[in-house]
Enzyme design. Structure first.
Site, PDB file in Angstrom:
ATOM      1  N   LYS A 135       8.950   1.756  -8.796  1.00 30.20           N
ATOM      2  CA  LYS A 135       7.986   2.852  -9.022  1.00 30.20           C
ATOM      3  C   LYS A 135       8.591   4.209  -8.721  1.00 30.20           C
ATOM      4  CE  LYS A 135       4.705   2.073  -6.143  1.00 30.20           C
ATOM      5  NZ  LYS A 135       5.006   0.815  -5.477  1.00 30.20           N
ATOM      6  N   ARG A 176      15.417   0.860   4.365  1.00 31.20           N
ATOM      7  CA  ARG A 176      14.092   1.093   4.943  1.00 31.20           C
ATOM      8  C   ARG A 176      13.743  -0.055   5.868  1.00 31.20           C
ATOM      9  NH1 ARG A 176      10.020   2.713   0.145  1.00 31.20           N
ATOM     10  NH2 ARG A 176       8.713   1.321   1.365  1.00 31.20           N
ATOM     11  N   ARG A 230      17.896  -2.301  -1.656  1.00 35.48           N
ATOM     12  CA  ARG A 230      17.572  -0.868  -1.763  1.00 35.48           C
ATOM     13  C   ARG A 230      18.205  -0.053  -0.644  1.00 35.48           C
ATOM     14  NH1 ARG A 230      11.552   0.856  -2.927  1.00 35.48           N
ATOM     15  NH2 ARG A 230      11.018  -0.581  -1.263  1.00 35.48           N
ATOM     16  N   ARG A 279       4.485  -7.009   2.682  1.00 31.81           N
ATOM     17  CA  ARG A 279       4.040  -5.943   1.776  1.00 31.81           C
ATOM     18  C   ARG A 279       3.632  -6.515   0.420  1.00 31.81           C
ATOM     19  NH1 ARG A 279       7.589  -1.331   0.603  1.00 31.81           N
ATOM     20  NH2 ARG A 279       9.361  -2.664   1.046  1.00 31.81           N
ATOM     21  N   ARG A 331      -4.044   2.585  -3.397  1.00 28.64           N
ATOM     22  CA  ARG A 331      -3.614   1.207  -3.155  1.00 28.64           C
ATOM     23  C   ARG A 331      -4.814   0.280  -2.972  1.00 28.64           C
ATOM     24  NH1 ARG A 331       1.788   2.517  -2.045  1.00 28.64           N
ATOM     25  NH2 ARG A 331       2.849   1.123  -0.626  1.00 28.64           N
TER      26      ARG A 331
HETATM   27  P1  AMP Z   1       5.848   2.898  -0.394  1.00 27.21           P
HETATM   28  O1  AMP Z   1       6.968   3.857  -0.188  1.00 27.21           O
HETATM   29  O2  AMP Z   1       4.897   3.325  -1.478  1.00 27.21           O
HETATM   30  O3  AMP Z   1       6.341   1.490  -0.583  1.00 27.21           O
HETATM   31  O4  AMP Z   1       4.969   2.903   0.953  1.00 27.21           O
HETATM   32  C1  AMP Z   1       5.525   2.511   2.168  1.00 27.21           C
HETATM   33  C2  AMP Z   1       4.425   2.199   3.171  1.00 27.21           C
HETATM   34  O5  AMP Z   1       3.624   3.364   3.397  1.00 27.21           O
HETATM   35  C3  AMP Z   1       3.428   1.137   2.744  1.00 27.21           C
HETATM   36  O6  AMP Z   1       3.883  -0.182   3.016  1.00 27.21           O
HETATM   37  C4  AMP Z   1       2.217   1.500   3.598  1.00 27.21           C
HETATM   38  O7  AMP Z   1       2.392   1.112   4.948  1.00 27.21           O
HETATM   39  C5  AMP Z   1       2.253   3.018   3.547  1.00 27.21           C
HETATM   40  N1  AMP Z   1       1.513   3.549   2.388  1.00 27.21           N
HETATM   41  C6  AMP Z   1       2.015   4.247   1.328  1.00 27.21           C
HETATM   42  N2  AMP Z   1       1.050   4.582   0.461  1.00 27.21           N
HETATM   43  C7  AMP Z   1      -0.103   4.067   0.977  1.00 27.21           C
HETATM   44  C8  AMP Z   1      -1.462   4.048   0.538  1.00 27.21           C
HETATM   45  N3  AMP Z   1      -1.844   4.636  -0.620  1.00 27.21           N
HETATM   46  N4  AMP Z   1      -2.377   3.435   1.329  1.00 27.21           N
HETATM   47  C9  AMP Z   1      -2.026   2.862   2.491  1.00 27.21           C
HETATM   48  N5  AMP Z   1      -0.770   2.815   2.950  1.00 27.21           N
HETATM   49  C10 AMP Z   1       0.186   3.418   2.204  1.00 27.21           C
END
Ligand code: AMP
Length: 225
Positions: free
Chosen positions: A13, A156, A123, A167, A88
């Site tokens: 994404k 990460r 990654r 996740r 989400r």
């Molecule tokens: P991402 O970089 O989008 O994979 O997000 C990394 C982490 O940030 C996720 O596993 C969640 O813990 C948190 N996170 C990011 N976006 C959201 C969201 N819209 N709602 C809740 N948690 C989020």
């Protein structure tokens, strides 16, 4: 153009969001990047968010909704925006609607589970910019270093296998209700209901990008023509 990009962790994404933001001149709003910046800054939100993120869990809706509501009101979002990783959950999508944040198109990427785990396990990230690489699919020019700044790349914490698996489970739990939410909006004939599109993210980064551009170009022509 107001776009939401959804998809499981590791689907690519963030990479595709960057391409879209550049091509269409709209800001990429990544809630994951915003939260990671808050964690690095040691802010109150960052401190609260970190324990959820490290465990692969979702940060509470209230925290995220406020972050996004404030961000889309900034002047650079006037011509549109790309939301990467938000909403989400259904309550997040409902909160957007309640705040009258309109969206034209939702694109949901999908990919087989083994491939997702492979993508997130390789990654590498440049923390300051959020630029991502993959040891096999898009390696940096110098191993372990960012192409632009030459700074160190890191893995990460939530890409470690336990959190990565968690996740994926969390994503699966929320993805179907969210898709139903948007399908329901569309079916109810609401003028403001966004189009919802599912797209395979299988294949090379460039071929996914080209497929996505084709869809978005067609929509842009339709919207302005
Ligand atoms: P991402 O970089 O989008 O994979 O997000 C990394 C982490 O940030 C996720 O596993 C969640 O813990 C948190 N996170 C990011 N976006 C959201 C969201 N819209 N709602 C809740 N948690 C989020």
């Amino acid at each position: 153009m107001r776009i939401i990009l959804l998809g499981p962790p590791g689907v690519g994404k963030g990479t595709q969001a960057r391409f879209i933001a550049q091509r269409y001149g709209i800001p990429q709003i990544s809630t994951g990047d915003m939260l990671r910046a808050a964690v690095r800054a040691g802010s109150a939100i960052g401190l609260e968010a970190r324990r959820y993120m490290d465990a692969g869990a979702l940060v509470p809706d209230g925290v995220i909704i406020e972050l996004v509501r404030d961000r889309v009101r900034e002047p650079d979002c006037g011509a549109g925006f790309l939301l990467d990783g938000f909403p989400r959950t259904v309550p997040q999508a409902q909160a957007m609607a309640a705040a009258a944040i309109r969206v034209d198109l939702v694109v949901e990427f999908w990919l087989a589970r083994e491939e997702l785990l492979e993508r997130s396990s390789g990654r590498l990230v440049h923390p300051a910019s959020g630029r991502t690489y993959h040891v096999r699919f898009s390696p940096p020019r110098v191993p372990g270093k960012d192409n632009i700044t030459g700074e160190d790349l890191v893995r990460r914490a939530d890409d470690e296998s336990e959190a990565a698996t968690k996740r994926l489970e969390v994503y699966d739990l929320h993805a179907v209700p969210l898709a139903y939410y948007y399908a329901g909006l569309r079916a109810s004939g609401g003028q403001d209901a966004p189009r919802y599109l599912r797209m395979s993210a299988d294949g090379a980064v460039d071929s996914v990008r080209d497929k996505l551009f084709k869809v978005l170009d067609a929509r842009r022509v339709a919207a302005t023509g």
